[in-house]
Design an enzyme around this catalytic site. Structure first.
Site, mmCIF file in Angstrom:
data_model
loop_
_atom_site.group_PDB
_atom_site.id
_atom_site.type_symbol
_atom_site.label_atom_id
_atom_site.label_comp_id
_atom_site.label_asym_id
_atom_site.label_seq_id
_atom_site.Cartn_x
_atom_site.Cartn_y
_atom_site.Cartn_z
ATOM 1 N N GLY A 12 -95.504 6.850 57.384
ATOM 2 C CA GLY A 12 -96.307 7.334 58.400
ATOM 3 C C GLY A 12 -97.147 8.902 58.510
ATOM 4 O O GLY A 12 -96.278 9.802 57.827
ATOM 5 N N GLN A 13 -98.351 8.724 58.662
ATOM 6 C CA GLN A 13 -98.504 10.165 59.206
ATOM 7 C C GLN A 13 -97.435 11.216 59.934
ATOM 8 O O GLN A 13 -97.081 12.558 59.278
ATOM 9 C CB GLN A 13 -99.527 10.314 60.362
ATOM 10 N N ASP A 35 -89.174 2.657 54.584
ATOM 11 C CA ASP A 35 -90.387 1.896 55.382
ATOM 12 C C ASP A 35 -90.439 0.921 54.833
ATOM 13 O O ASP A 35 -89.801 0.452 53.671
ATOM 14 C CB ASP A 35 -91.895 3.050 54.420
ATOM 15 N N ILE A 36 -91.471 -0.094 54.697
ATOM 16 C CA ILE A 36 -91.643 -1.161 54.819
ATOM 17 C C ILE A 36 -92.436 -1.596 53.907
ATOM 18 O O ILE A 36 -92.450 -2.348 53.331
ATOM 19 C CB ILE A 36 -92.611 -2.245 55.682
ATOM 20 N N TYR A 143 -99.635 -1.324 72.925
ATOM 21 C CA TYR A 143 -99.040 -0.293 72.909
ATOM 22 C C TYR A 143 -98.559 0.215 73.408
ATOM 23 O O TYR A 143 -97.217 0.902 73.906
ATOM 24 C CB TYR A 143 -99.595 0.299 71.933
ATOM 25 N N ILE A 173 -101.590 13.245 67.269
ATOM 26 C CA ILE A 173 -101.858 14.283 66.194
ATOM 27 C C ILE A 173 -103.048 14.313 65.251
ATOM 28 O O ILE A 173 -102.727 13.828 64.699
ATOM 29 C CB ILE A 173 -100.265 13.922 65.389
HETATM 30 C C1 AKB Z 1 -102.602 6.736 69.633
HETATM 31 O O1 AKB Z 1 -104.170 7.235 69.682
HETATM 32 O O2 AKB Z 1 -102.635 5.542 69.668
HETATM 33 C C2 AKB Z 1 -101.407 7.301 69.008
HETATM 34 C C3 AKB Z 1 -101.283 8.044 69.888
HETATM 35 C C4 AKB Z 1 -101.694 8.723 71.267
HETATM 36 O O3 AKB Z 1 -99.796 7.546 70.785
HETATM 37 N N1 AKB Z 1 -102.001 8.661 68.415
#
Ligand code: AKB
Length: 316
Positions: A12-13, A35-36, A143, A173
């Site tokens: 990932g990034q 990674d998967i 999330y 990021i």
């Molecule tokens: C997102 O935008 O979901 C992520 C974060 C801020 O955790 N880059």
């Protein structure tokens, strides 16, 4: 003795650049990337690589045993925007992968864990400016809920079972190697790519949406500094607030225009606007600065110079 490290979600990034840095510090053979899938494999295949599904406890356990792993960096996650489209998948991946590594540490298979949290733990009832370390956390995204609950579990496993787990609440990021995927702050990476390749960008957030952000080099430095810090200095076992810069789409556009005067931008906010509006504009990270000497190096214009210089090389 050098650490033996497993990075889960290495393609990932953040995982790609973390893999490179950890191999510099600990030696290529001592860092297993996993990674998967194999997207961005070219960025991590200079050393050991394994296909691992972060939801598969036995796969992680076997890899740790086979390679005598003592430290795991768990970077796999579904981010804020994708999580809203696939809520149950986000819960399943983000929570179960964390339990897997916490339980491996509890059982003595591994000794140390890095698990990233996020500014997504905050919500509309959180103070927006200079958000303190300890404050109201009522996230409105799946999330954000997984990160907030994950923080509670990290602290619980540390207090109850002595697990050495460390975490940072990453802001958005920005980087020029692997692309981010599925986040709300992704616009701040896309804008640089579009400026260079197409000279125009349609932004999915409105022009004055201010969010906390950080250049990748600073994020990697924070991560490795936190993991190398003396355990006695780490008093927060949920996740540290971490801050570098805050800016709006308009401000990053103006910073890019100093290098590409013909660049144009338009704004077409979508469902990600509501997510961004629920997050802080700036973060108070004084505890990280005091406890393990965190400091950032990149402001907006310095980051813009790095981004443009590196992306221009990729285009040529
Ligand atoms: C997102 O935008 O979901 C992520 C974060 C801020 O955790 N880059």
């Amino acid at each position: 003795m050098s650490s033996k490290i497993l990075i889960i979600g290495a393609c990932g990034q953040i995982g790609t650049e973390l893999t490179t840095k950890l191999r510099e510090i600990h030696g290529t053979e001592n860092v297993v990337a996993s990674d998967i899938n194999t997207r961005n494999l070219d960025l991590v295949n200079a050393g050991p690589f394994e296909i691992i599904d972060a939801k598969n406890f036995n796969a992680i356990k076997d890899c740790c045993k086979n390679h005598q792993i003592d430290t795991v960096y768990l970077m796999a996650a579904l981010l804020s925007a994708t999580g809203e489209k696939y809520p149950m998948e986000a819960w399943d991946l983000n929570m179960n992968s964390l339990f897997h590594v916490l339980n491996l540490a509890k059982g003595g298979t591994i000794k140390k864990i890095f698990w990233p949290s996020s500014i997504a733990v905050f919500g509309p009832t959180t103070p927006k400016q200079n958000t303190p370390q300890h404050t109201v956390c009522e996230p409105t995204t799946v999330y954000g809920i997984t990160k907030q609950v994950g923080e509670r579990w990290c602290e619980y496993y540390h207090k109850k079972y002595g697990v050495d787990v460390r975490s940072i609440r990453y802001p958005g990021i920005i980087s020029h190697k692997a692309m981010p995927g599925g986040g709300t702050t992704d616009y701040a990476v896309e804008i640089y790519h579009k400026a260079i390749k197409e000279g125009e960008y349609e932004c999915f957030l409105s022009e004055n949406t201010e969010l906390p952000m950080m250049f990748m080099d600073d994020a990697i430095k924070a991560t490795t500094d936190l993991m190398q810090a003396d355990a006695k200095k780490i008093n927060i076992r949920s996740a540290y607030n971490l801050s570098a810069i805050s800016f709006t789409p308009k401000q990053v556009y103006e910073s890019i225009k100093k290098h590409i005067p013909e660049f144009t931008i338009s704004y077409k906010p979508d469902f990600r606007q509501a997510i961004a509006d629920s997050w802080p504009s700036s973060i108070d990270d004084s505890i990280a600065r005091k406890e393990w000497n965190w400091q950032h190096d990149f402001d907006l214009d310095k980051m813009t110079e790095e981004m443009i210089e590196n992306l221009q090389k990729q285009v040529c």
